[in-house]
Design an enzyme around this catalytic site. Sequence first.
Site, short mmCIF file in Angstrom:
data_model
loop_
_atom_site.label_atom_id
_atom_site.label_comp_id
_atom_site.label_asym_id
_atom_site.label_seq_id
_atom_site.Cartn_x
_atom_site.Cartn_y
_atom_site.Cartn_z
CG ASP A 111 -1.93 -1.11 1.21
OD1 ASP A 111 -2.35 -1.50 0.11
OD2 ASP A 111 -2.29 -1.60 2.30
CE1 TYR B 105 4.60 -6.91 2.95
CE2 TYR B 105 4.10 -9.26 3.03
CZ TYR B 105 4.01 -8.04 2.40
OH TYR B 105 3.32 -7.94 1.22
#
Length: 332
Positions: A99, A163
Amino acid sequence: MSCFVLFSGINLKLGLRLAVWKIKRQQNRSLSLKQWSMIMHNGRVRYLIFFQYLGTKYSGVMKAPPHQAVKGVQNYLEDAVRSLRPVNEVSLSISSRTDTGVHALGNSAHFDLQRQNGKPPFAEEVLVDALNFHLRPEPIRITRAYRVPGGFHARFRAVSRTYVYRLATGVTHHSCTPLTDANLCWGLRHMDLDVGAMRDAASLLVGTHNFSSFRALNSETPFKDPVKTLEKVGLELGDAFVHKHFHRDIQFWELTFKSRSFLYKQVRRMTGALVAVGQGQMSVSGVKELLEAQDSQAYPHNLTSPPEGLFLTRVEYHRSDLQLYTQEDSQS
């Protein structure tokens, strides 16, 4: 006479060995041509690239529509490929969506490229240098490139994604963060975190679960299976990027999450919940109850961590997918 027979025998053996060597060489060349034909269709080659970016200034990694002022990383990547003047239409398939404000040290994508006038395909290292030249001055870098089979897909062939979320404790004001870490971590005012409780809560997330409570709703929600398997959720000490030269009393932490795939905003929601545990705003049992609720509406409002601390650090593939073609092929 015996010497002549011996000499003739040696010549015969050498001749046979030479003939066998030529046959094997021809077979190897035939194999290379076969491999070549697997990835070549009218001169078109499929490449897998790995790339980095600082996501602060972009709308996300995915391509933004033409009317949108803020572009995605994909817009710039495709423009760089077009600068190489391929014959075919340029379209990248990104492996992992991120994002606005989220960064990557190891995202990946595949695309097809056919050069003009029958020119041979770019060698991988040449392609990396050429794309990086055309990406300047954007904070986007190509790190590696591989030629892959025509049916290879960067998203669906990925076997895991990792991540890392960076936290900085003791940040009483944004100006306390070193410039090299600005927009690259989540600054928390208080220094103290209950690390033991955070690790206990993190252990509850490892394994196969329905993570509906940890996903944000979007247009793809009805089509995404909420059951995911997390291989790793860990919390370790981190560092400032200029730790050696930085002397403020700020402690960095890194939360690591590894899975084959994640739901929309799942990592940021899990991070928000774990930080809430560390700050005493949520109990370890509260995380368990939230996980068991299997309801995105059960997730507390304003608990999701901000995007700037999140990094996609690695996308992994089977080694065989990346080592199918030999150096001889790339020089053919």
